[in-house]
Design an enzyme around this catalytic site. Sequence first.
Site, PDB file in Angstrom:
ATOM      1  N   HIS A  15      24.482 -12.036 -20.280  1.00  0.00           N
ATOM      2  CA  HIS A  15      25.257 -10.744 -20.417  1.00  0.00           C
ATOM      3  C   HIS A  15      25.028  -9.599 -19.479  1.00  0.00           C
ATOM      4  O   HIS A  15      23.804  -9.767 -18.563  1.00  0.00           O
ATOM      5  CB  HIS A  15      25.093 -10.138 -21.955  1.00  0.00           C
ATOM      6  N   CYS A  26      19.350  -3.999 -16.475  1.00  0.00           N
ATOM      7  CA  CYS A  26      20.637  -4.515 -17.518  1.00  0.00           C
ATOM      8  C   CYS A  26      21.898  -4.508 -17.179  1.00  0.00           C
ATOM      9  O   CYS A  26      22.637  -5.222 -17.833  1.00  0.00           O
ATOM     10  CB  CYS A  26      20.288  -4.056 -18.947  1.00  0.00           C
ATOM     11  N   HIS A  30      22.301 -11.120 -16.353  1.00  0.00           N
ATOM     12  CA  HIS A  30      20.960 -11.801 -16.766  1.00  0.00           C
ATOM     13  C   HIS A  30      21.041 -12.572 -18.196  1.00  0.00           C
ATOM     14  O   HIS A  30      21.864 -12.371 -18.472  1.00  0.00           O
ATOM     15  CB  HIS A  30      19.740 -10.538 -16.825  1.00  0.00           C
ATOM     16  N   HIS A  32      19.174 -14.301 -21.575  1.00  0.00           N
ATOM     17  CA  HIS A  32      18.045 -14.328 -22.704  1.00  0.00           C
ATOM     18  C   HIS A  32      17.939 -15.552 -23.501  1.00  0.00           C
ATOM     19  O   HIS A  32      19.064 -16.190 -23.540  1.00  0.00           O
ATOM     20  CB  HIS A  32      18.033 -13.174 -23.645  1.00  0.00           C
ATOM     21  N   HIS A  70      24.816 -20.694 -24.205  1.00  0.00           N
ATOM     22  CA  HIS A  70      25.166 -21.194 -22.803  1.00  0.00           C
ATOM     23  C   HIS A  70      26.408 -20.287 -22.245  1.00  0.00           C
ATOM     24  O   HIS A  70      27.456 -20.974 -21.586  1.00  0.00           O
ATOM     25  CB  HIS A  70      24.961 -22.565 -22.290  1.00  0.00           C
ATOM     26  N   GLU A 113      15.899 -10.431 -28.134  1.00  0.00           N
ATOM     27  CA  GLU A 113      16.073 -10.737 -26.720  1.00  0.00           C
ATOM     28  C   GLU A 113      14.980 -11.261 -26.151  1.00  0.00           C
ATOM     29  O   GLU A 113      14.852 -12.153 -24.962  1.00  0.00           O
ATOM     30  CB  GLU A 113      16.603  -9.865 -25.570  1.00  0.00           C
TER      31      GLU A 113
END
Length: 128
Positions: A15, A26, A30, A32, A70, A113
Amino acid sequence: MEYRIGKRFSFDAAHHLDGLPAGHKCARVHGHTYTVEVVFAADRLDEPGFVTDFGDLAPFGAYLDEYFDHRDLNDVLDVPPTSELLAAHLAHWIIGNLEPLVQGRLESVRVSESPTSWAEFTPAGRAQ
């Protein structure tokens, strides 16, 4: 007296967050490994002594796998993909799709996260 159970699920997703200051990490795409913990509660236990059978929560795991694992959360959610808003989205899905089928009621959804941070959503009227 109230009984509670919790179950953890996980999925991997990417996201990015819009509207952040220039250079905020952010704002870049990237990923998580998300951990989602759901808590169900009941005033009484069903036979053979469950709040909810953990196996009955499998449809939620399947929902996470199909729609979130994914994936780019910016493409999946209609709201900014923060942990707070993801927790609220998942709680509403559980209330509408899973809660009518199981013993117990959803108390909260917690989304992490990372191992050191989390956001939690408690539906109105279900404060712990």
